[in-house]
Design an enzyme around this catalytic site. Structure first.
Site, PDB file in Angstrom:
ATOM      1  N   ASP A   1       0.795  -1.221   0.000  1.00  0.00           N
ATOM      2  CA  ASP A   1       0.000   0.000   0.000  1.00  0.00           C
ATOM      3  C   ASP A   1       0.832   1.279   0.000  1.00  0.00           C
ATOM      4  OD1 ASP A   1       0.736  -1.018   2.424  1.00  0.00           O
ATOM      5  OD2 ASP A   1      -1.081  -0.496   3.487  1.00  0.00           O
ATOM      6  N   THR A   2       1.637   1.437  -1.027  1.00  0.00           N
ATOM      7  CA  THR A   2       2.245   2.722  -1.348  1.00  0.00           C
ATOM      8  C   THR A   2       1.143   3.763  -1.515  1.00  0.00           C
ATOM      9  OG1 THR A   2       4.117   1.711  -2.471  1.00  0.00           O
ATOM     10  CG2 THR A   2       3.505   3.917  -3.181  1.00  0.00           C
TER      11      THR A   2
END
Length: 340
Positions: free
Chosen positions: A178-179
């Site tokens: 989850d950049t």
């Protein structure tokens, strides 16, 4: 001219029970970015503030609460691009910087500096050199341990135990990819895009992911009547090898239909890329802002199980969790378009 901002909290795996808080966070980040533009700020400034909101949250994998390296530390990557000047700033494997995106913005803004002896301002700094640059330029510095949350510490201990004792690999499609990132166009037609990440879980110290690199983590460009901003998420190695953000922008500039362009980018230059032939699953997500004359559209695309994002204009706000339906087929892509 209309102004639009959109953020994402990552393409990866999001439990349904966590959807509400992720959507709430994305909406908050969008609203903060809108306030900047409403007060005559630029797209670059709006993107920086919105991304900082995401970095400050313990539920994202960026800044505070990032994944820990194999050695149990936080090392962050981030980048930002100004679509008008085409300047770029990136940082990689940096510890102790509270908001990595603010350091990336500073590097981007210093691209026009005149240095002695014909030297050229850097567009990418890593490790200790990036930390020293931040400290010398009054970017907020913190004790690296202050970026570690109880949640990230527990995940680190659990996953490292599994790898070392049970010899069990962490399924990539179940891990935190989850950049975070942001895309924006302001009321003067300026575009900007950002990306920020703590990297994959249990990564090697010194590993730099796509969030630090030009054309892999983000891209912003203005060409005649078309303006584009792209930010990516997913497995950094997959995104770096294919330079996906830049490839999406190239296809958008050369096709009249943005949905077709994004499908073409993923299918021909990602899933079918010879650079990824050794990978069974190819994991990526992209959030795109496309403007052509008076037509504006937000597009999302991902091959991961989920992707959470939100977008906002002065009159419209929406937060969304996009989910792939269960399937036994190979690499799948879900694309959504939202005219704004």
């Amino acid at each position: 001219m209309k102004y639009v901002i959109a953020v994402h909290a990552g393409a990866g795996y999001l439990k349904p029970a966590n959807e509400v808080k992720y959507k709430k966070l994305c909406k908050k980040a969008c609203n903060k970015g809108l306030e900047v533009i409403a007060n005559n700020g630029s797209a670059l400034e709006a993107v920086t503030l919105a991304t900082s909101v995401l970095e400050d949250s313990p539920i994202t994998n960026a800044g505070y609460g990032s994944n820990l390296t194999w050695n149990g530390t936080v090392e962050c990557d981030a980048s930002i691009m100004d679509g008008k000047s085409m300047h770029f700033g990136g940082i990689g494997a940096v510890s102790g910087v509270k908001n990595p995106i603010k350091l990336a913005k500073l590097i981007c803004e210093k691209q026009n500096m005149q240095l002695s002896f014909g030297r050229i301002p850097p567009c990418l700094l890593v490790g200790q050199g990036a930390y020293d640059f931040a400290k010398a330029n009054n970017i907020a510095i913190v004790d690296p341990h202050e970026l570690i949350t109880d949640k990230s510490k527990k995940q680190f201990v659990y996953n490292k135990y599994k790898v070392m004792k049970d010899n069990i690999d962490i399924p990539m499609n179940k891990s935190r990819l989850d950049t975070v990132g942001c895309v924006c166009i302001d009321n003067l037609g300026r575009t900007a895009a950002s990306s920020s990440s703590g990297g994959i879980i249990l990564k090697h110290s010194g590993r730099v992911g796509q969030s630090a690199l030009l054309g892999s983590g983000c891209w912003a460009q203005i060409n005649e009547n078309v303006s584009i901003a792209v930010t990516t998420s997913g497995c950094g190695e997959h995104l770096m090898k294919t330079n996906l953000a830049k490839e999406i922008s190239h296809q958008l500039m050369n096709n009249e239909c943005p949905t077709f362009a994004i499908n073409k980018s993923f299918n021909e230059h990602f899933f079918q890329s010879p650079l990824l032939s050794s990978y069974k699953e190819k994991l990526a997500g992209a959030l795109v802002l496309y403007q052509n004359n008076d037509y504006y559209e937000i597009l999302s695309a991902h091959s991961t199980k989920t992707m959470c994002f939100a977008y906002a204009t002065e009159s419209n706000h929406k937060s969304i969790v996009s989910r792939l339906t269960p399937s036994t087929s190979g690499n799948r892509l879900l694309v959504h378009g939202y005219p704004v």
